[in-house]
Write an enzyme that holds these catalytic residues in place. Structure first.
Site, PDB file in Angstrom:
ATOM      1  N   GLU A 138       0.794  -1.217   0.000  1.00 45.31           N
ATOM      2  CA  GLU A 138       0.000   0.000   0.000  1.00 45.31           C
ATOM      3  C   GLU A 138       0.830   1.272   0.000  1.00 45.31           C
ATOM      4  O   GLU A 138       0.406   2.292  -0.557  1.00 45.31           O
ATOM      5  CB  GLU A 138      -1.007   0.017   1.148  1.00 45.31           C
ATOM      6  CG  GLU A 138      -0.441   0.026   2.531  1.00 45.31           C
ATOM      7  CD  GLU A 138      -1.566   0.123   3.577  1.00 45.31           C
ATOM      8  OE1 GLU A 138      -1.913  -0.896   4.176  1.00 45.31           O
ATOM      9  OE2 GLU A 138      -2.078   1.234   3.780  1.00 45.31           O
ATOM     10  N   SER A 192      -8.063   4.896   8.147  1.00 45.58           N
ATOM     11  CA  SER A 192      -8.603   4.375   9.405  1.00 45.58           C
ATOM     12  C   SER A 192      -7.571   4.612  10.496  1.00 45.58           C
ATOM     13  O   SER A 192      -7.877   5.036  11.601  1.00 45.58           O
ATOM     14  CB  SER A 192      -8.867   2.879   9.302  1.00 45.58           C
ATOM     15  OG  SER A 192      -9.732   2.596   8.241  1.00 45.58           O
ATOM     16  N   SER A 195      -0.356   6.471   8.863  1.00 46.03           N
ATOM     17  CA  SER A 195       1.026   6.124   8.571  1.00 46.03           C
ATOM     18  C   SER A 195       1.775   7.377   8.218  1.00 46.03           C
ATOM     19  O   SER A 195       1.244   8.220   7.490  1.00 46.03           O
ATOM     20  CB  SER A 195       1.096   5.184   7.349  1.00 46.03           C
ATOM     21  OG  SER A 195       0.929   3.857   7.730  1.00 46.03           O
TER      22      SER A 195
END
Lengths: 373, 428
Positions: A138, A192, A195
């Site tokens: 991701e 959510s 990072s």
């Protein structure tokens, strides 16, 4: 897994990012289809194309963000429009069902997917829809997608923006900018969870840290505290509330500023600090609680981002992720926090396509394309 | 001050010898530098000092016409009672020195209200409805400023300060002409209330100065009781996790994390050289406030009780739940069915874990940035809160791959008050 030589992948071209709360889907709609090609187009492919492009809502919860559509893009030698679609991860079973009903697997296309869900739902895709996912990291996708969209621009306008005079509510104004010479940059992805990455070049980055207090926390806590059901509802409430009734400020403890350490009386000393007192609990509204939750989560992220920027000696902080979708309160708060606490050293930057970069990056992996001239 | 942990006699003269001359000379007048600029208006220490008859001219200090100390050659201690007070956002912390070496003569001369105060404090462990004396923290046979006695640790909610002031007035505290050294935000916020309601002038001190001073002093005190400083061995293994004593010799540099209503993180390089690195507003007050809202509990103890019985994983989205994406707190609560399936205990637990881990995460970043390996956690959020302590110990150890060590101190949230008391006895 490598794609064959010069051949372009078969349509349809999708990129998918299955996050903790939302699934982000980007779909490339070719507009340069020749008559011949149209003739040969298989039925279900046509049907998929029509379904996606003639609707802006899908089922009960799928949404196409029309305002984000990138028109007349050239990717992998084809010209078309890039569409941005999202739906709650909770609705994934239905999506997979649809994939099966439309016989997606017969199209023998690769479905590039990133995000945690690419792992979590891998088996479901296989067993329920006979589809094999190409799983991608991701953060790789995030960076790749971000740089691509910024380079392409947003239908002739800049993708990137910042706020001028963030500390002044009256004259605070949104200003466009480009990410020329973007490196190094601190990338804060607020989905959510959060990072934080230090990015030195397209292929050289590191995940500095993260925090579990992200958009999921905001929404989850809001639902618990106010009874709201959706992100939009939560934001609506927050826009009308006053968090200072809920939070204990420096002036509530000091009676004024805590000058020794440069803490203004209006700074929050203890989030939700008034709520241990019954009288205060009885006097606040749901809107106040929603606002306090938003402010608390946002400020915490801002604080952590700032520490990372200082640690990594990076001045540019780019905030992305769907927590910032339609969330001007948080966007401005982050801009203000970066500016104020760093005494103007740090600048907060934002991008219009917020939470879709991972999906774009996944699409790019499918196409193995960099920039088209 | 102590250098090797064998410090017992807090005698004024010795203290002077230990202090470097430059520190004495550069603070003119000394107490002003400790107060925030905005509050220089009052000069309580002048009046109080004269009244107390404090004289420390045997110190190697430089002169100043604004000196508050009188010129007597004889060393005089401040008159009893000796208190140190820390008025925080949620709790007031009070330390009281009970002299045990009172001579018959002294007792004769002791004024009635002073005796009454001493008896009231030492013969009770609860005061009014919410005041508590933490008996297990009492330090016995301490020598302070040439007197021997016991140091008592008392707390009550800041909310009940008016009742306290009333009591102070009723006991005619102001007639004792003693200085009341106070720190914490409340020393500023309630200054005028002390004056109008109890006719008392507070000597205001900076909370972080007092905190550090208090920590260093208490750790240096040799007592027959358990070691002040400790850590957790095997924090990740509940069956083998055990408390072990630790000495803070050569404590510098250290990262001091003070978790009260809010959180302050300080990098301490020496006794007089420290910096507030950062802070976070998600502290003990957040935990309690959120818990009260989510579970209907009313006190810190109740909240902890619930948390100890709950399971936060039902509330949080676990790494497993998403895949390996980010673990996020309260994430499951977006789903209505999930909301209905969690208990109050689970919510309390999730709140505790979230707040604690956030503090741990921020602390770790600071330690990294400042290049400091030793982290000391203090503050009343950790009072009777082994769960958070273990979480912090675990987080520091795990995420730093054993590089960082989390340390804890028994007197948790009282260091500011101790520092204030020390200022009364040994003005810097």
């Amino acid at each position: 897994m490598k794609l064959l030589g010069e051949k372009k992948p078969a349509f349809p071209w999708f990129g998918m990012d299955i996050g903790g709360t939302l699934v982000k889907l980007v779909y490339f709609e070719p507009v340069d289809i020749t008559a011949e090609e149209e003739q040969e187009e298989v039925e279900n492919l046509k049907s998929i194309r029509r379904y996606l492009t003639s609707n802006v809502a899908y089922g009960k919860t799928g949404v196409r963000d029309v305002h984000l559509e990138l028109r007349n893009l050239t990717m992998c030698g084809r010209t078309g429009n890039l569409h941005f679609i999202r739906f709650p991860t909770q609705a994934m079973p239905r999506f997979i069902q649809m994939g099966r009903d439309k016989n997606f697997s017969s199209l023998h296309t690769t479905l590039c997917a990133t995000g945690g869900g690419a792992y979590k739902f891998e088996n479901d895709f296989r067993s329920m829809a006979d589809l094999e996912l190409l799983k991608l990291d991701e953060l790789d996708c995030l960076i790749r997608g971000l740089l691509f969209v910024d380079r392409m621009g947003f239908n002739g306008h800049p993708e990137c923006y910042y706020f001028q005079n963030p500390s002044d509510t009256q004259s605070c104004v949104k200003k466009p900018c480009t990410l020329d010479n973007p490196f190094p940059m601190l990338l804060v992805n607020i989905g959510s969870g959060v990072s934080i990455l230090a990015v030195y070049s397209e292929n050289d980055y590191k995940r500095v840290t993260g925090t579990s207090l992200g958009g999921g926390t905001f929404l989850g806590l809001c639902c618990l505290l106010t009874g709201c059901e959706t992100f939009e509802e939560a934001l609506e409430m927050a826009s009308k509330g006053d968090s200072t009734n809920v939070d204990k400020l420096v002036k509530d403890i000091y009676g004024g500023d805590y000058e020794r350490f440069g803490l203004q009386g209006s700074a929050v000393a203890s989030s939700f600090g008034h709520m241990m007192c019954k009288d205060k609990r009885d006097s606040i509204s749901k809107e106040d609680l929603a606002r306090a939750t938003l402010v608390t989560i946002t400020n915490n992220i801002g604080s952590i981002a700032r520490m990372c920027a200082v640690n990594e000696k990076i001045e540019r902080v780019v905030f992305v992720g769907n927590f910032l979708r339609i969330n001007t309160v948080s966007t401005k708060l982050l801009a203000y926090a970066m500016d104020f606490w760093s005494k103007g050293q740090l600048r907060a930057l934002f991008l219009e396509h917020e939470g879709y970069f991972g999906a774009v990056g996944a699409l790019m992996e499918l196409l193995k394309t960099t920039e088209d001239p | 001050m102590a250098h090797n942990g064998h410090y017992r006699d807090d005698n004024c003269v010795e203290d002077d010898d230990d202090k470097t001359p430059t520190k004495e000379q550069q603070q003119e007048p000394p107490s002003n530098t400790e107060e925030t600029p905005g509050y220089l208006g009052s000069e309580p220490h002048n009046e109080a000092a004269t009244a107390a008859g404090r004289a420390t001219s045997d110190r190697p200090t430089s002169n100043s016409t604004t000196r508050r100390r009188c010129d007597s050659v004889k060393k005089t201690r401040p008159p009893f009672p000796w208190f140190g007070m820390d008025i925080g956002g949620t709790l007031v912390k009070l330390v009281y020195f009970e002299p045990k070496d009172i001579t018959a003569e002294e007792e004769q001369e002791e004024v009635a209200n002073l005796k009454s105060i001493r008896r009231y404090l030492t013969s009770n462990t609860a005061y009014g409805e919410t005041g508590i004396r933490d008996m297990h923290l009492e330090l016995q046979d301490l020598t302070l400023c040439g007197r021997t006695g016991n140091l008592h640790f008392i707390r009550f909610p800041t909310h009940d300060l008016p009742a306290f002031l009333q009591m102070v007035r009723d006991k005619h505290f102001s007639s004792l002409h003693t200085t009341l050294c106070a720190t914490g935000g409340g020393a500023y916020k309630f200054e005028s209330d002390f004056r109008t309601m109890a006719d008392l002038q507070l000597h205001k001190l900076d909370e972080l100065d007092c905190l550090i001073r208090g920590v260093l002093y208490i750790d240096s005190v040799m007592s027959s009781g358990p070691s002040e400083c400790y850590y957790f061995e095997n924090p990740t293994d509940p069956d083998h996790c055990v408390q072990r004593p630790y000495t803070l010799e050569n404590p510098y540099p250290l990262l001091l994390v003070n978790i009260g209503s809010g959180v302050s993180i300080l990098a301490v390089y020496s006794e007089n050289n420290y910096r507030r690195v950062t802070g976070t507003s998600l502290g003990g007050g957040t935990f309690l406030g959120l818990c009260c809202l989510l579970t209907g509990c009313a006190t810190f103890e109740e909240a902890l009780q619930m948390a100890s019985q709950g399971e936060s994983t039902r509330v949080d989205k676990l790494v497993r739940d998403i895949y390996g994406g980010d673990y996020e707190s309260f994430g499951n609560m977006m789903s209505k069915e999930k909301r209905e399936s969690v208990s109050k205990e689970d919510l309390a637990r999730a709140t505790l874990v979230t707040i604690t881990n956030n503090i741990g995460s921020i602390t770790r970043m600071c330690a990294l940035n400042e290049n400091i390996e030793r982290v000391v956690f203090v503050g009343n959020f950790l009072r009777v809160n082994t769960l958070s302590m273990k979480l912090l110990a675990y987080a520091m150890d795990y995420w730093s791959k054993g590089q960082l060590k989390a340390l804890f101190l028994r007197h948790e949230g009282y260091f500011g008050a101790v520092g204030a008391l020390l200022e009364l006895l040994h003005p810097s």
